[in-house]
Structures are given as structure tokens and as C-alpha cells.
Design a protein around this motif. Structure first.
Motif, short mmCIF file in Angstrom:
data_model
loop_
_atom_site.label_atom_id
_atom_site.label_comp_id
_atom_site.label_asym_id
_atom_site.label_seq_id
_atom_site.Cartn_x
_atom_site.Cartn_y
_atom_site.Cartn_z
N SER A 122 0.83 -1.19 0.00
CA SER A 122 0.00 0.00 0.00
C SER A 122 0.87 1.25 0.00
CB SER A 122 -0.89 -0.01 1.25
OG SER A 122 -1.88 0.98 1.19
N THR A 161 -3.74 0.36 -2.67
CA THR A 161 -3.52 -0.88 -1.93
C THR A 161 -3.72 -2.04 -2.89
OG1 THR A 161 -4.31 0.12 0.12
CG2 THR A 161 -4.25 -2.29 0.05
N ARG A 165 -6.91 -5.20 0.38
CA ARG A 165 -7.95 -4.19 0.62
C ARG A 165 -8.94 -4.70 1.67
NH1 ARG A 165 -8.58 -2.63 -5.75
NH2 ARG A 165 -6.49 -1.71 -5.86
#
Length: 158
Positions: free
Chosen positions: A73, A99, A104
Motif C-alpha cells: 500500500s 492498496t 484491501r
């Protein structure tokens, strides 16, 4: 319990020059994800940011989320000059929020934003903004979840 174990492995840290290859890949993935929302994005090759420059500047903070040595990320904050009619001279602007899809929904972006907001406050920047496509509902929800509110709508005509 698996979520808790995952979070123990997460490290949020400042980006380094050695991360540049991955950060450039993240930028291209972000552009690819945003293309459906914006027909005005130029054809490839295109770049949103000067990431190499940002890594070395004092008025920009790039952070990454790392799990087991792998970058998953990113995000940045930079000091921007406000429009002259506003009640603040500068504000913090957040961007480069990306990300990897498999990571996620695990709270990583929230931690990235918290780190960037903290940096902004440390710079004396109490006003913090970002831009997001109005049709990008997952991103809107993620930003609202950490406290951002819609403020202005930019419109266009062709």
C-alpha cells in the motif's frame, strides 16, 4: 483471529528510494483503476506524480504499508498553497492512495491516512484535502469512514 495476526505483520513506514520500482508500479495500477472514471486521462504512457522527487522532498511525505517485507500500500501528503480567498494559507493534500487488491478491506489505508494526517498536523497543516472521483464509491466510502466529507463538486462539459 487471522485478521489480528495479519495486522501484527503490518508496518507503516516512510518510502525510500529503494521502493521506487514498486511505487511506480502502484502508480500505474492506480491510473488503470481510475481510467473508467475519467475519459480525459491521456493515453499511456502517463504519470500522475514525480515519485522519485517526492521521496526526497521535505514538503512531501510518502508512506508505504509493508507486510512481511512486501509493499502492499502507499499514500502521500504534500503541503499545498491554498487559494488566496480561503482562511488558511496552506493545506495538506493527500494522494497516491493505492492498496494491492488482496490487501484491501483490512484497514491498511486507514493506517496510511492516519500517518499522513499526523504528519500534516506536525507541519501545522490543519486543513487536509484529497480528491476522489464521484463515481468511485469504494474510495468514497473508505475516505468517509476515516472522517472526510464531500466538500465541492467539480463539473465539466464537452
Amino acid at each position: 483471529m487471522p485478521y489480528f495476526r495479519f495486522m501484527k505483520k503490518l508496518v507503516i513506514r516512510d518510502a525510500q528510494s529503494a521502493d521506487l520500482t514498486t511505487l511506480l508500479r502502484f502508480e500505474q495500477e492506480l491510473i488503470k483503476a481510475e481510467r473508467p472514471f475519467d475519459p480525459t486521462i491521456a493515453k499511456d504512457p502517463v504519470s500522475y506524480y514525480n515519485i522519485e522527487d517526492y521521496v526526497n522532498r521535505d514538503d512531501v511525505k510518502i508512506v508505504v504499508g509493508e507486510v512481511d517485507g512486501t509493499l502492499v500500500s502507499s499514500g502521500y501528503a504534500l503541503k499545498k498553497e491554498a487559494r488566496p480567498y480561503l482562511d488558511h494559507k496552506y493545506y495538506g493534500y493527500l494522494g497516491f492512495m493505492y492498496t494491492i487488491p488482496a490487501y484491501r478491506g483490512k484497514g491498511i489505508n486507514q493506517k496510511i491516512i492516519a500517518e499522513l494526517v499526523s504528519w500534516c498536523h506536525g507541519q501545522g497543516l490543519m486543513e487536509i484535502r484529497l480528491t476522489v472521483y464521484d463515481e468511485n464509491l469504494p474510495a468514497l466510502r473508505a475516505y468517509e469512514k476515516v472522517g472526510f466529507k464531500k466538500h465541492i463538486c467539480e463539473m465539466r462539459i464537452v
